[in-house]
Motif scaffolding. Structure first.
Motif, PDB file in Angstrom:
ATOM      1  N   ALA A  99       0.835  -1.192   0.000  1.00 30.54           N
ATOM      2  CA  ALA A  99       0.000   0.000   0.000  1.00 30.54           C
ATOM      3  C   ALA A  99       0.877   1.251   0.000  1.00 30.54           C
ATOM      4  CB  ALA A  99      -0.919  -0.002   1.209  1.00 30.54           C
ATOM      5  N   GLY A 100       0.477   2.212  -0.815  1.00 32.09           N
ATOM      6  CA  GLY A 100       1.264   3.431  -0.958  1.00 32.09           C
ATOM      7  C   GLY A 100       2.286   3.369  -2.077  1.00 32.09           C
ATOM      8  N   SER A 113       3.729   2.001  -6.061  1.00 35.89           N
ATOM      9  CA  SER A 113       3.358   2.298  -7.447  1.00 35.89           C
ATOM     10  C   SER A 113       3.620   1.095  -8.342  1.00 35.89           C
ATOM     11  CB  SER A 113       4.170   3.483  -7.976  1.00 35.89           C
ATOM     12  OG  SER A 113       3.946   4.648  -7.222  1.00 35.89           O
ATOM     13  N   ARG A 169      -4.731   9.499  -8.712  1.00 35.24           N
ATOM     14  CA  ARG A 169      -3.740   8.476  -8.349  1.00 35.24           C
ATOM     15  C   ARG A 169      -3.242   7.722  -9.577  1.00 35.24           C
ATOM     16  NH1 ARG A 169      -5.106   4.179  -5.364  1.00 35.24           N
ATOM     17  NH2 ARG A 169      -7.293   4.142  -6.055  1.00 35.24           N
ATOM     18  N   THR A 175      -0.289   5.009  -8.733  1.00 38.65           N
ATOM     19  CA  THR A 175       0.442   5.468  -7.558  1.00 38.65           C
ATOM     20  C   THR A 175      -0.478   5.459  -6.343  1.00 38.65           C
ATOM     21  OG1 THR A 175      -0.076   7.797  -7.962  1.00 38.65           O
ATOM     22  CG2 THR A 175       1.896   6.921  -9.017  1.00 38.65           C
ATOM     23  N   SER A 176       0.117   5.636  -5.180  1.00 40.80           N
ATOM     24  CA  SER A 176      -0.651   5.642  -3.921  1.00 40.80           C
ATOM     25  C   SER A 176      -1.614   4.463  -3.872  1.00 40.80           C
ATOM     26  CB  SER A 176      -1.418   6.955  -3.773  1.00 40.80           C
ATOM     27  OG  SER A 176      -0.540   8.067  -3.802  1.00 40.80           O
ATOM     28  N   LYS A 201      -3.796   1.261  -3.005  1.00 39.14           N
ATOM     29  CA  LYS A 201      -4.547   0.864  -1.827  1.00 39.14           C
ATOM     30  C   LYS A 201      -4.893  -0.619  -1.945  1.00 39.14           C
ATOM     31  CE  LYS A 201      -6.808   5.391  -1.777  1.00 39.14           C
ATOM     32  NZ  LYS A 201      -8.116   6.108  -1.803  1.00 39.14           N
ATOM     33  N   SER A 246      -1.578  -4.622   2.564  1.00 35.31           N
ATOM     34  CA  SER A 246      -1.714  -3.528   3.547  1.00 35.31           C
ATOM     35  C   SER A 246      -0.557  -3.533   4.532  1.00 35.31           C
ATOM     36  CB  SER A 246      -3.033  -3.674   4.288  1.00 35.31           C
ATOM     37  OG  SER A 246      -3.105  -4.935   4.906  1.00 35.31           O
TER      38      SER A 246
END
Length: 121
Positions: free
Chosen positions: A13-14, A16, A66, A83-84, A86, A121
Motif C-alpha cells: 500500500a502506498g 506504485s 492516483r 500510484t498511492s 490501496k 496492507s
C-alpha cells in the motif's frame, strides 16, 4: 486486433506500479483504449481510458488523482501508471479497445488477457 497487458505484481500500500497494454491492428489512431479491473467475486469496473488520437483521458472517481493513462505512439502501447496504491486496488486489470468511449465492458469487443495486481496492507 490484439491486446497484450502486462506489468502486474505484488506491491505494498502506498506504492506504485505501471501496467502496459501493447496494441496491434489497424486504425489505432481512431480507437479508445480503456482499462477495467475485476476483483474476486465482483463485476468488471471501468478504471480509465484514453482516446488514442487526441490523447484525451478519462478516469473513474475511485482512481482520479492516483492513476494516469498515457500512450506511446512509436510502441503502440498504452500505460496505466498507478500510484498511492490501496488494498482495494487489488484486482485483475484488463485493457480493452473500442471505437468509442464506453464505461461498461459490453462496449468493447477486443480485450487483453488481464494482469493481476495485488496490493498488500
Amino acid at each position: 486486433v490484439q491486446l497484450q497487458a502486462s506489468g502486474g505484481g505484488l506491491e505494498q500500500a502506498g506504492g506504485s506500479l505501471r501496467l502496459s497494454c501493447a496494441a496491434s491492428g489497424r486504425h489505432l489512431s481512431s480507437s479508445v483504449i480503456s482499462w477495467f479491473r475485476q476483483a474476486p467475486g465482483k463485476q468488471r469496473d471501468f478504471v480509465g481510458a484514453i482516446r488514442w488520437g487526441r490523447g484525451s483521458t478519462y478516469y473513474a472517481d475511485s482512481v482520479k488523482g492516483r492513476f494516469t493513462i498515457s500512450r506511446d505512439n512509436a510502441k503502440n502501447t498504452v500505460y496505466l501508471q498507478m500510484t498511492s496504491l490501496k488494498p482495494e486496488d487489488t484486482a485483475v486489470y484488463y485493457c480493452a479497445r473500442g471505437g468509442t468511449l464506453a464505461y461498461a465492458p459490453a462496449g468493447y469487443k477486443y480485450w487483453g488477457q488481464g494482469t493481476l495486481v495485488t496490493v498488500s496492507s
